[in-house]
Design a protein around this motif. Sequence first.
Motif, PDB file in Angstrom:
ATOM      1  N   GLU A   1      18.363  60.172 -41.706  1.00 53.52           N
ATOM      2  CA  GLU A   1      17.752  61.068 -40.661  1.00 53.52           C
ATOM      3  C   GLU A   1      16.384  61.361 -40.947  1.00 53.52           C
ATOM      4  O   GLU A   1      15.834  61.528 -40.170  1.00 53.52           O
ATOM      5  CB  GLU A   1      18.788  62.275 -40.695  1.00 53.52           C
ATOM      6  N   LEU A   2      16.113  61.568 -42.323  1.00 53.40           N
ATOM      7  CA  LEU A   2      14.665  62.092 -42.428  1.00 53.40           C
ATOM      8  C   LEU A   2      13.722  60.734 -42.929  1.00 53.40           C
ATOM      9  O   LEU A   2      12.659  61.067 -42.830  1.00 53.40           O
ATOM     10  CB  LEU A   2      14.443  62.914 -43.745  1.00 53.40           C
ATOM     11  N   GLY A   3      14.351  59.683 -43.139  1.00 51.39           N
ATOM     12  CA  GLY A   3      13.541  58.471 -43.565  1.00 51.39           C
ATOM     13  C   GLY A   3      12.943  58.549 -44.843  1.00 51.39           C
ATOM     14  O   GLY A   3      12.911  59.569 -45.433  1.00 51.39           O
ATOM     15  N   MET A   4      13.128  57.241 -45.446  1.00 51.62           N
ATOM     16  CA  MET A   4      12.837  57.162 -46.934  1.00 51.62           C
ATOM     17  C   MET A   4      11.374  57.316 -47.377  1.00 51.62           C
ATOM     18  O   MET A   4      11.096  58.153 -48.351  1.00 51.62           O
ATOM     19  CB  MET A   4      13.001  55.518 -47.227  1.00 51.62           C
TER      20      MET A   4
ATOM     21  N   VAL B   1      28.242  65.003 -58.666  1.00 52.77           N
ATOM     22  CA  VAL B   1      27.483  63.735 -58.039  1.00 52.77           C
ATOM     23  C   VAL B   1      27.895  63.234 -56.966  1.00 52.77           C
ATOM     24  O   VAL B   1      27.259  62.701 -56.100  1.00 52.77           O
ATOM     25  CB  VAL B   1      27.674  62.633 -59.312  1.00 52.77           C
ATOM     26  N   VAL B   2      29.274  63.260 -56.354  1.00 50.45           N
ATOM     27  CA  VAL B   2      29.943  62.936 -55.282  1.00 50.45           C
ATOM     28  C   VAL B   2      29.157  63.697 -54.042  1.00 50.45           C
ATOM     29  O   VAL B   2      28.805  63.295 -53.069  1.00 50.45           O
ATOM     30  CB  VAL B   2      31.249  62.807 -55.088  1.00 50.45           C
TER      31      VAL B   2
ATOM     32  N   ALA C   1      23.011  62.840 -49.862  1.00 53.62           N
ATOM     33  CA  ALA C   1      21.678  62.051 -49.986  1.00 53.62           C
ATOM     34  C   ALA C   1      21.709  60.666 -48.847  1.00 53.62           C
ATOM     35  O   ALA C   1      20.713  60.557 -48.295  1.00 53.62           O
ATOM     36  CB  ALA C   1      21.518  61.286 -51.253  1.00 53.62           C
ATOM     37  N   ILE C   2      22.735  60.202 -48.594  1.00 50.44           N
ATOM     38  CA  ILE C   2      22.748  58.850 -47.685  1.00 50.44           C
ATOM     39  C   ILE C   2      22.591  59.379 -46.281  1.00 50.44           C
ATOM     40  O   ILE C   2      21.589  58.689 -45.648  1.00 50.44           O
ATOM     41  CB  ILE C   2      24.561  58.367 -47.826  1.00 50.44           C
TER      42      ILE C   2
ATOM     43  N   LEU D   1      26.174  69.810 -45.612  1.00 47.36           N
ATOM     44  CA  LEU D   1      26.535  68.981 -46.731  1.00 47.36           C
ATOM     45  C   LEU D   1      25.238  69.568 -48.083  1.00 47.36           C
ATOM     46  O   LEU D   1      25.908  69.663 -48.995  1.00 47.36           O
ATOM     47  CB  LEU D   1      26.184  67.685 -46.737  1.00 47.36           C
ATOM     48  N   GLN D   2      24.297  69.718 -47.449  1.00 48.83           N
ATOM     49  CA  GLN D   2      23.040  70.011 -48.405  1.00 48.83           C
ATOM     50  C   GLN D   2      23.403  71.469 -49.000  1.00 48.83           C
ATOM     51  O   GLN D   2      23.426  71.916 -50.230  1.00 48.83           O
ATOM     52  CB  GLN D   2      21.828  70.167 -47.802  1.00 48.83           C
ATOM     53  N   ARG D   3      23.911  72.310 -48.292  1.00 53.20           N
ATOM     54  CA  ARG D   3      24.077  73.683 -48.599  1.00 53.20           C
ATOM     55  C   ARG D   3      25.239  73.709 -49.456  1.00 53.20           C
ATOM     56  O   ARG D   3      25.302  74.620 -50.256  1.00 53.20           O
ATOM     57  CB  ARG D   3      24.270  74.717 -47.231  1.00 53.20           C
TER      58      ARG D   3
END
Length: 131
Positions: free
Chosen positions: A29-32, A16-17, A23-24, A54-56
């Motif tokens: 960076e990608l926009g909502m 979760v962390v 996600a933040i 972080l995603q990987r």
Amino acid sequence: MTPELTALTLAALLQVVQFVTFAIPANRELGMGYTSSARDRPPSREMSDGTGRLQRAMNNHFEGLILFSIAVLVITFSDQGSLLTAVCALAYLGARVLYIPAYYFGWRPWRSFIWFVGFGATVIMLVSALI
């Protein structure tokens, strides 16, 4: 709760962390507009190297968490918990915590070594259930 189940619960909370930690910056960076879309097309902007890492790292933990969960459930349901399996569960958790900065900061070859500690601990738990 057994040490193995405690480690599994903490590993799930770590996931979760990791999700929030990724996600933040990804939303920034990608926009909502993109992150809340169906993502039928590639993003119009690239994520930074750090956000991609972080995603990987998060995705890698999803993969490792599946096998670790199986090991913990097998150990728990077969009532084969031991000092060895408890230490392995804590080693997995510790490795996963260390893996995040190791991936983010590009610690080579330590990132791979840290990953192997978690993977090896999981394998030891599975094998110990068969012995």
